[in-house]
Design a protein around this motif. Structure first.
Motif, PDB file in Angstrom:
ATOM      1  N   THR A  66     -43.036 -14.423 -82.473  1.00  0.00           N
ATOM      2  CA  THR A  66     -43.813 -15.574 -81.999  1.00  0.00           C
ATOM      3  C   THR A  66     -42.966 -16.594 -81.245  1.00  0.00           C
ATOM      4  N   ASP A  88     -47.544 -15.660 -78.041  1.00  0.00           N
ATOM      5  CA  ASP A  88     -48.706 -15.030 -78.660  1.00  0.00           C
ATOM      6  C   ASP A  88     -48.881 -13.673 -77.988  1.00  0.00           C
ATOM      7  N   PRO A  90     -50.603 -10.911 -78.912  1.00  0.00           N
ATOM      8  CA  PRO A  90     -51.974 -10.409 -78.743  1.00  0.00           C
ATOM      9  C   PRO A  90     -52.714 -11.068 -77.568  1.00  0.00           C
ATOM     10  N   GLN A  91     -52.498 -12.367 -77.367  1.00  0.00           N
ATOM     11  CA  GLN A  91     -53.133 -13.069 -76.241  1.00  0.00           C
ATOM     12  C   GLN A  91     -52.323 -12.927 -74.955  1.00  0.00           C
ATOM     13  N   ARG A  92     -51.068 -12.453 -75.097  1.00  0.00           N
ATOM     14  CA  ARG A  92     -50.160 -12.232 -73.966  1.00  0.00           C
ATOM     15  C   ARG A  92     -49.805 -13.525 -73.243  1.00  0.00           C
ATOM     16  N   THR A  93     -49.579 -14.598 -74.033  1.00  0.00           N
ATOM     17  CA  THR A  93     -49.185 -15.889 -73.487  1.00  0.00           C
ATOM     18  C   THR A  93     -47.921 -16.387 -74.178  1.00  0.00           C
ATOM     19  N   HIS A 128     -48.479 -11.938 -70.211  1.00  0.00           N
ATOM     20  CA  HIS A 128     -49.166 -12.053 -68.920  1.00  0.00           C
ATOM     21  C   HIS A 128     -49.005 -13.446 -68.304  1.00  0.00           C
ATOM     22  N   ARG A 129     -48.969 -14.468 -69.144  1.00  0.00           N
ATOM     23  CA  ARG A 129     -48.938 -15.862 -68.665  1.00  0.00           C
ATOM     24  C   ARG A 129     -47.822 -16.601 -69.385  1.00  0.00           C
TER      25      ARG A 129
END
Length: 189
Positions: A66, A88, A90-93, A128-129
């Motif tokens: 994390t 995160d 799972p959220q790819r942030t 991703h972000r």
């Protein structure tokens, strides 16, 4: 422990771990006033126990996938760090951040280190972000966001209470496709 070269000047990026609490505290003491202009970390890391606790918190984040902290060493001395303050998967942030003590400013160390950390997050962890939250008054950190090809998404007006004053926070980001392409985002202002 591994070290990643940050270039021909001998600077390195290495993980920071709880056993390095003394070195981390010495670094914080050298840069306390400078770092503290825009970053609350010097108010948190005041002694050896709080230095160890801060690094232990990041060791736990690394174990939980994390967050991460990596120190920047120049000529064998810890002079700064880059972090994934949050991650995160799972959220790819993720949210990246940084700091330097005064002796290391103006050498491109944070930009080079942040590139490595963001590249790892995108390519190895599938992020991703990547966001970069920065005080609107912190021109050097905003310059890093620009050099990283991030887009300024907005300003959270007076959202950050720091040392009794409210500060505007800018949010910058880069998305994985843009990062991989190595091109600045449209409207990267």
């Amino acid at each position: 422990m591994y070290a990643i070269s940050l270039g021909e000047d001998g600077a390195e990026l290495r993980p920071l771990e709880p056993w390095q609490a003394e070195e981390f505290l010495a670094h914080m003491d050298r840069g306390r006033d400078f770092i503290g202009r825009h970053n609350g970390l010097p108010d948190v890391v005041r002694d050896l126990a709080s230095s160890r606790a801060y690094l232990q918190g990041y060791a736990e984040k690394a174990a939980a996938d994390t967050g991460r902290i990596h120190g920047i060493w120049s000529d064998g001395t810890l002079v700064g760090a880059v972090i994934l303050r949050t991650m995160d998967v799972p959220q790819r942030t993720a949210e990246a951040g940084c700091w330097l003590e005064p002796s290391a400013v103006g050498k491109g160390l944070v930009t080079r280190a942040a590139r490595l950390l963001i590249d790892w997050a995108v390519e190895e962890r599938g992020i991703h972000r990547v966001e970069w939250w920065v005080s609107a008054a912190n021109a050097p950190s905003i310059a890093v966001a620009r050099r990283l090809g991030m887009t300024k998404e907005g300003v959270l007006r007076e959202s950050y209470l720091y040392r009794g004053e409210r500060h505007d926070m800018e949010i910058w980001s880069v998305l994985a496709p843009q990062w991989r392409a190595g091109t600045p985002a449209p409207n990267a202002s």
